[in-house]
Design a protein around this motif. Sequence first.
Motif, PDB file in Angstrom:
ATOM      1  N   GLU A   1       0.840  -1.202   0.000  1.00 41.28           N
ATOM      2  CA  GLU A   1       0.000   0.000   0.000  1.00 41.28           C
ATOM      3  C   GLU A   1       0.879   1.259   0.000  1.00 41.28           C
ATOM      4  N   GLU A   2       1.914   1.216   0.842  1.00 43.19           N
ATOM      5  CA  GLU A   2       2.831   2.351   0.938  1.00 43.19           C
ATOM      6  C   GLU A   2       3.578   2.565  -0.391  1.00 43.19           C
ATOM      7  N   MET A   3       4.023   1.474  -1.002  1.00 46.22           N
ATOM      8  CA  MET A   3       4.769   1.605  -2.254  1.00 46.22           C
ATOM      9  C   MET A   3       3.880   2.099  -3.391  1.00 46.22           C
ATOM     10  N   LEU A   4       2.609   1.670  -3.364  1.00 44.41           N
ATOM     11  CA  LEU A   4       1.666   2.189  -4.366  1.00 44.41           C
ATOM     12  C   LEU A   4       1.535   3.699  -4.205  1.00 44.41           C
ATOM     13  N   ALA A   5       1.457   4.163  -2.956  1.00 44.39           N
ATOM     14  CA  ALA A   5       1.317   5.599  -2.700  1.00 44.39           C
ATOM     15  C   ALA A   5       2.570   6.361  -3.138  1.00 44.39           C
ATOM     16  N   VAL A   6       3.744   5.821  -2.847  1.00 49.10           N
ATOM     17  CA  VAL A   6       4.981   6.500  -3.244  1.00 49.10           C
ATOM     18  C   VAL A   6       5.081   6.579  -4.763  1.00 49.10           C
ATOM     19  N   LEU A   7       4.782   5.460  -5.409  1.00 48.60           N
ATOM     20  CA  LEU A   7       4.881   5.392  -6.868  1.00 48.60           C
ATOM     21  C   LEU A   7       3.917   6.369  -7.544  1.00 48.60           C
ATOM     22  N   THR A   8       2.663   6.363  -7.116  1.00 48.56           N
ATOM     23  CA  THR A   8       1.692   7.254  -7.755  1.00 48.56           C
ATOM     24  C   THR A   8       2.007   8.709  -7.406  1.00 48.56           C
ATOM     25  N   GLY A   9       2.568   8.956  -6.200  1.00 48.12           N
ATOM     26  CA  GLY A   9       2.954  10.316  -5.822  1.00 48.12           C
ATOM     27  C   GLY A   9       4.039  10.853  -6.747  1.00 48.12           C
ATOM     28  N   LEU A  10       5.046  10.033  -7.035  1.00 43.92           N
ATOM     29  CA  LEU A  10       6.131  10.454  -7.929  1.00 43.92           C
ATOM     30  C   LEU A  10       5.599  10.724  -9.332  1.00 43.92           C
ATOM     31  N   LEU A  11       4.698   9.883  -9.778  1.00 45.60           N
ATOM     32  CA  LEU A  11       4.146  10.055 -11.125  1.00 45.60           C
ATOM     33  C   LEU A  11       3.288  11.318 -11.201  1.00 45.60           C
ATOM     34  N   ARG A  12       2.411  11.476 -10.223  1.00 49.54           N
ATOM     35  CA  ARG A  12       1.489  12.632 -10.260  1.00 49.54           C
ATOM     36  C   ARG A  12       2.250  13.953 -10.154  1.00 49.54           C
ATOM     37  N   ALA A  13       3.355  13.957  -9.364  1.00 45.46           N
ATOM     38  CA  ALA A  13       4.125  15.195  -9.190  1.00 45.46           C
ATOM     39  C   ALA A  13       4.760  15.638 -10.515  1.00 45.46           C
TER      40      ALA A  13
END
Length: 442
Positions: free
Chosen positions: A319-331
């Motif tokens: 769950e945490e890695m999904l959040a980090v990954l999507t955060g990097l992409l969205r930024a």
Amino acid sequence: MDPRLLDDLIDWLRIPSVSTGGGDPAAIEQAAAWVVARIQAAGGTGELVRIGAGNPLAVGRLAARDPRAPTVLIYGHYDVQGPGPAELWTSPPFDPEIRDGRLYARGAADDKGNFLPLFHVACAMAAAGELPVNVRVLVEGEEETNGDAVGAWVRDDTESADAAIVFDSGMPDPQTPVITVGLRGIVMLTLDVRTAERNLHSGMYGGSTLNALHVMNHLLAQVLPGPDGRLREELRAGILPPSPAEVESWKRLIPGAQAIADAGGRPVHKGAGAEYYERNGADAALDVNELIGGEPRTVVPAHAHATVSMRLAPGQDSEEMLAVLTGLLRAGVPDGAELELSSHRAPPALFDPSQPALQLAAEALRRACGREPAFLRTGGSIPIVAELAGKGFPVIVGGFGLPADAIHAADESYELHSLEWGEAASRELYLALAQLPARAAR
Ligand SMILES: [Zn+2]
């Protein structure tokens, strides 16, 4: 090898129980019922369990000669991938054929051939009144489609087990039996970037309007590995290093550079081959699986599509890695562009090779195969393993698949030698696990 094991496997493989691409509902039903019929013929109890609209689970129980014996849950899947183009097969995919010591058919390795020895030996020992452990059977039909029926069943199950055995894994070479102690998790993403209503003329608008392929390129650059193949630190958070016993046992395997070369691959950089087992089992990785966009003309593309899979190392939180990954992409999304994301994920799993069930399993494999087994982490993901581990069962992940089995591809096959090792290992595993203290409620 018990000749009935091979006959049974050929019989099961003739049922085209494809679950992918809409599947074959009649064959799915038949392959599940095949399992239940065999449990009943061995004197056990079994039934088809339906959860929602999912493919049925074949669930059952075979009693130990001594009811106070420990309980072992065995898992496999009866569904198979679609065969793909018929002309790529040397013999028809659902008409099993033996050539040069291999049995060719869809499902020969994944997972009917790999799992069946475990099941067949339990049935044979039960029928003979010799089964040293109570065996719970769980065979699902949605493994190839990421269905959650089996996950829901495991989460709701109130009966326990003292250990679970999953034969859906393999060995890097035919000489070394393997106990898989780590499985990578996965975060799977699809990305859709939109930058305009429609493709624009690159002469009229190039340089002044957003290009969806450029935006996609920029987004992927935020999460791709560096030239050394390693991901940025945020995406490696939580990784647990391999234990000394694991690292030591890798020395018994074929060299990593050779494992890569045998598959026709090329190392990501010089030296990465030597680190194959660590990279493949104990580190995170991200791969762009598919990239679609544009047309071979002078356009500014309005839309780009990508599929990305990230493999999570044991220790990482999906769950945490999904959040980090999507955060990097969205930024990385510029003003004016839209990014649509969809995802699914499965957690990694890791077992301590020093726990009693795994030590007993290692001794069983040593007796069955006459070789010291290796404790290996595999780069693949088997979501059910994390579910079983979540129940607190020690899970013995094994199996005798080989890189040459061509699972999911045309001419899938399984070595008859792997079947023999599977049969011998299953027998020794049941005998060894009888030494576990029985805690499971019955
Ligand atoms: Zn598969």
